[in-house]
Design an enzyme around this catalytic site. Structure first.
Site, PDB file in Angstrom:
ATOM      1  N   LYS A 159       0.882  -1.169   0.000  1.00 25.25           N
ATOM      2  CA  LYS A 159       0.000   0.000   0.000  1.00 25.25           C
ATOM      3  C   LYS A 159       0.917   1.216   0.000  1.00 25.25           C
ATOM      4  O   LYS A 159       1.378   1.660   1.037  1.00 25.25           O
ATOM      5  CB  LYS A 159      -0.890  -0.017   1.253  1.00 25.25           C
ATOM      6  CG  LYS A 159      -2.211   0.735   1.139  1.00 25.25           C
ATOM      7  CD  LYS A 159      -2.092   2.197   0.753  1.00 25.25           C
ATOM      8  CE  LYS A 159      -1.597   3.073   1.878  1.00 25.25           C
ATOM      9  NZ  LYS A 159      -1.281   4.460   1.436  1.00 25.25           N
TER      10      LYS A 159
ATOM     11  N   CYS B 154      14.221  10.641   5.990  1.00 24.52           N
ATOM     12  CA  CYS B 154      14.211  10.309   7.426  1.00 24.52           C
ATOM     13  C   CYS B 154      15.628  10.304   7.985  1.00 24.52           C
ATOM     14  O   CYS B 154      15.810  10.282   9.192  1.00 24.52           O
ATOM     15  CB  CYS B 154      13.561   8.965   7.656  1.00 24.52           C
ATOM     16  SG  CYS B 154      14.467   7.658   6.854  1.00 24.52           S
TER      17      CYS B 154
END
Ligand code: NAD
Length: 500
Positions: A173, A281
């Protein structure tokens, strides 16, 4: 306007949710695609396809699975630029950066092609008289990957190559903000010979995520995204008995010691803070110069370099930094600069003043690089993850104070120290409570054969991604003890079996 669909059981399908969302080109600010958002029926269809494909896939010899991944890897190398261009057009990162992203993803595929070796078990002969014992690793079943916008190819590739190599089926997803890369990956896996149903993509938002996390046939969930959602996925998934690894947000500090090579440290900060517009990140968002004198020198060196950053559309080879991903994210980053200023930080370079005047790109989601000095621990621009091209300078007077600063933060994804002092570096490597550490390396992203993961609020769950941690996450061990008639004891035994 082109439509981005699901990939279920080897077919591109639209489903019947009737829900969709615009997908923007961040450089132009124009929504030129839309993505279908799955409902529960679409999720059920994908999980069903994966469940049906699993019994045969898990029994397929590991070497055969590895050969399919090897073909997929060759396709990726051949079409690297095609995938990178799709990423750049929806994410906004420069083409060079997108090529780097795909390359780091391919390295995980390379790692996963060692499946037969990675899955080798253990055998102990004669654990008792005539008794042998062996351990094997078996796949879990249907595994799910839920991924963020900032690495639409690399982060999925931290997950599915290892999951597939170890015999699992997979439902991805991807982020609804840059969903197209997932479909190229699906198409190329099919071309490489992956059987239908082994790899599926459902596009969507919270509705798709909740259906996946709640589905009883899903055995494991790999998540990467912001901390609040990581925590939610971990809590909900584990409460339903699933294995979950959920990687969250970050605030990465770089300590610069007085003996560091200042030119090297400044250039490292430029790439680590402003590369990919700070939407990484592992971006360095906090510089911690040790001593006031060093802080003054660092800010003086950084200022002109940030002012001269070449900011433009991803496909312009001159661009060093592209736009942010969406107008909402641009608004969020801008408001963090506002709050830093209001709380007393010095805005040395102000990205809010940046105007993109290249024709056709005036409405792109651009912002300039920003340098905030004299940032304090209690400011929200320090405490929270900005995820934009904003570098905060927090001045400290000693290595110990700098280390304490890092330890006081809730996030602990990556960190770095720049120094020539082996003693300080060794102490830092041993003592810093952060998952990924660099010594004169600003973005210490582990290679595919090591594992990626932070500490504290940057991860929920016990397993980091890829490398042997990934193999452990996607397999469960089975230990079998065998005895053959020559070792058979004659009389019944009622005590706990021991060697005696
Ligand atoms: P996000 O948390 O908004 O989205 C991540 C995924 O969760 C997406 O697929 C999204 O559709 C889904 N999602 C969003 N809201 C949801 C909700 N309420 N319920 C269920 N699912 C939901 O993250 P993002 O903005 O796409 O990505 C940026 C974040 O990801 C940053 O915080 C960044 O630090 C983090 N990130 C962390 C790592 C790491 O390794 N630790 C790596 C990359 C990105």
């Amino acid at each position: 306007m082109s439509e981005i669909v699901h990939f279920i059981n080897g077919q591109f399908v639209s489903g019947n949710s009737g829900r969709r969302q615009d997908v923007f080109n961040p450089a132009t600010g124009i929504a030129d695609k839309s993505v279908i958002l799955a409902n529960e029926d679409d999720v059920n269809a994908a999980v069903e396809a994966a469940s049906v494909a699993w019994p045969e896939w898990t029994k397929t010899p590991a070497l055969r699975r590895a050969r399919i991944l090897d073909k997929f890897k060759n396709i990726l190398w051949e079409r690297l630029t095609q995938l990178a261009e799709v990423i750049s057009s929806e994410h906004g990162k420069t083409l060079d950066d997108a090529i780097g992203e795909v390359t780091r993803g391919i390295e995980v595929v390379e790692f996963a092609t060692a499946a037969p070796t990675l899955l080798k078990g253990e055998f102990s002969e004669n654990v008792g008289s005539g008794v042998d014992s062996h351990m094997i690793r078996q796949s879990l079943g249907v595994c799910v990957g839920i991924t963020p916008f900032n690495f639409p190819a690399m982060v999925p590739m931290w997950m599915f190559p290892v999951a597939l190599a170890t015999g699992n089926c997979f439902v991805l997803k991807p982020s609804e903000r840059d969903p197209s890369a997932s479909l190229l990956i699906a198409e190329w896996l099919r071309e490489a010979g992956l059987p239908d149903g082994v790899f599926n993509v459902v596009q969507g938002d919270k509705m798709a995520v909740d259906s996946l996390v709640g589905h009883e046939d899903v055995k494991a969930i790999s998540f990467v995204g912001s901390t609040a959602i990581a925590n939610y996925i971990y809590t909900t998934g584990t409460a339903k008995g699933k294995r979950v690894q959920a990687l969250g947000g970050a605030k990465n500090h770089m300590i610069i010691m007085p003996d560091a090579d200042l030119e090297m440290a400044t250039n490292a900060l430029m790439g680590a803070a402003f590369g990919s517009a700070g939407e990484r990140c592992m971006a360095v968002s906090v510089a911690v110069p040790v001593t006031e004198a060093l802080a003054d020198a660092l800010v003086e060196k950084l200022k002109p370099k940030i002012e001269e950053l070449k900011i433009g559309p991803a496909l312009d080879p001159a661009s060093e930094m592209g736009p942010l991903v969406t107008a909402q994210h641009l608004q969020k980053v801008t408001s963090f600069i506002d709050s830093g200023e209001n709380e007393g930080a010095d805005v040395v370079v102000d990205g809010r003043n940046f105007k993109q005047d290249k024709q056709g790109y005036e409405n792109g989601f651009f912002i300039g690089g920003t340098l905030l000095d004299n940032v304090k621990e209690n400011m929200s621009c320090y405490r929270e993850e900005i995820f934009g091209p904003v570098l905060s300078v927090v001045r400290k007077n000693s290595y110990r104070e700098a280390l304490d600063l890092i330890h006081s933060h809730e996030y602990a994804n990556g960190t770095a120290i720049f120094t020539r002092d082996g003693d300080a570096a060794r102490n830092f490597m041993q003592d810093v409570e952060v998952g990924m550490v660099g010594v004169n390396v600003p973005i210490p992203v582990p290679m595919a054969f090591h594992s990626f993961g932070g500490w504290k609020s940057s991860i929920f769950g016990d397993h980091a991604m890829h490398g042997m941690e990934g193999v452990r996450f996607y397999t469960r061990i089975k230990t079998t003890t065998t005895r053959w008639p020559t070792g058979l004891r004659q009389n019944p035994e009622f005590k706990m079996p021991t060697l005696g």
